[in-house]
Design an enzyme around this catalytic site. Structure first.
Site, mmCIF file in Angstrom:
data_model
loop_
_atom_site.group_PDB
_atom_site.id
_atom_site.type_symbol
_atom_site.label_atom_id
_atom_site.label_comp_id
_atom_site.label_asym_id
_atom_site.label_seq_id
_atom_site.Cartn_x
_atom_site.Cartn_y
_atom_site.Cartn_z
ATOM 1 N N GLU A 78 0.829 -1.207 0.000
ATOM 2 C CA GLU A 78 0.000 0.000 0.000
ATOM 3 C C GLU A 78 0.862 1.255 0.000
ATOM 4 O OE1 GLU A 78 -3.050 -0.147 -0.542
ATOM 5 O OE2 GLU A 78 -3.561 -2.218 -0.058
ATOM 6 N N CYS A 148 -8.028 -1.855 8.087
ATOM 7 C CA CYS A 148 -6.636 -1.850 7.615
ATOM 8 C C CYS A 148 -6.179 -0.440 7.278
ATOM 9 C CB CYS A 148 -6.476 -2.755 6.388
ATOM 10 S SG CYS A 148 -6.569 -4.500 6.813
ATOM 11 N N HIS A 171 -1.245 -5.659 1.995
ATOM 12 C CA HIS A 171 -2.432 -6.520 1.961
ATOM 13 C C HIS A 171 -2.082 -7.834 1.280
ATOM 14 C CE1 HIS A 171 -5.718 -3.388 2.766
ATOM 15 N NE2 HIS A 171 -6.057 -4.431 3.496
HETATM 16 N N1 PCA Z 1 -8.419 -6.865 6.504
HETATM 17 C C1 PCA Z 1 -9.381 -5.804 6.732
HETATM 18 C C2 PCA Z 1 -9.312 -5.552 8.208
HETATM 19 C C3 PCA Z 1 -8.576 -6.699 8.798
HETATM 20 C C4 PCA Z 1 -7.980 -7.409 7.666
HETATM 21 O O1 PCA Z 1 -7.199 -8.366 7.731
HETATM 22 C C5 PCA Z 1 -9.161 -4.596 5.847
HETATM 23 O O2 PCA Z 1 -8.664 -4.745 4.716
HETATM 24 O O3 PCA Z 1 -9.495 -3.481 6.245
#
Ligand code: PCA
Length: 215
Positions: A78, A148, A171
């Site tokens: 990200e 996140c 992610h």
């Molecule tokens: N993914 C979510 C919140 C926790 C996770 O593992 C997100 O992408 O916001």
């Protein structure tokens, strides 16, 4: 020796596992750095408080947070976190409360904070390193508006406040066993755990290098 704090999340949205939690537990400290681990709740407020407490106590040089994004076809490094909490999907059709039942819609994370933070980690260089190792990865320009993004925003804000600390977010897709159908069906993707682990381990190795966390 650098200190790296790596965070993951517990399962959410009816899933039995969250690959980010499994990754954080399986990672080895990279050469030249010590590794601290933290598993966060999937709660806007709870995750933020736990993160602030850990970062305040540990003062890491690097904060790398990991979360699951089932719509990511590969590791997504990200680049940007926005000052916005929303449990409402972009099309306005799905409201996903956090694990505490809280479901903010278009609320600022920090009313007094900037609209967004850039990751302080070298996103492009990390993707290039992953690519060279054969791990599918890309830079992502939106971490969403869920927990996140909230954690990434606060991590970058803490890094700015402390100085000498860099923060960023990766992610990861689903694990194959989390997907009932074939990879890519309904816009959901998976990646085998050993590949995810190899990728995150490689990111840690890059971040442990002395000059790797400049903006
Ligand atoms: N993914 C979510 C919140 C926790 C996770 O593992 C997100 O992408 O916001």
């Amino acid at each position: 020796m650098k200190k790296i704090l790596v965070t993951g999340f517990v399962p959410f949205n009816g899933q039995a596992v969250n690959p980010s939690e499994l990754l954080v537990k399986a990672l080895e400290p990279p050469e030249g750095a010590e590794l601290e681990r933290l598993i966060l709740p999937v709660e806007f407020r709870g995750a933020g408080m736990a993160l602030e407490e850990a970062a305040g106590a540990l003062h890491p040089d690097v904060l790398l947070s990991i979360g699951q994004a089932g719509n990511a076809p590969c590791l997504a490094v990200e680049r940007v976190a926005v000052n916005l909490d929303s449990s409402l999907s972009a099309d306005g059709r799905t409201l996903l409360a956090d694990n505490s039942g809280f479901a903010p819609v278009d609320e600022p994370i920090c009313p007094e904070g900037p609209a967004a933070y850039f990751s302080q980690l070298p996103a492009r260089a990390l993707v290039e390193a992953l690519d060279a190792a054969g791990i599918p990865a890309r830079v992502s320009y939106s971490a969403g508006t869920y927990v996140c993004n909230h954690v990434m925003y606060l991590g970058c804000r803490l890094a700015e406040r402390y100085g000498g600390m860099s923060s960023g977010f990766v992610h990861v897709p689903f694990l194959p066993e989390q997907l009932p159908g074939p990879n890519g069906e309904d816009g959901k993707y998976s990646l085998p755990f050993p590949e995810m682990l190899k990728g995150i381990q490689l990111i840690l190795a890059e971040l442990a290098k002395p000059a790797s966390t400049q903006r």
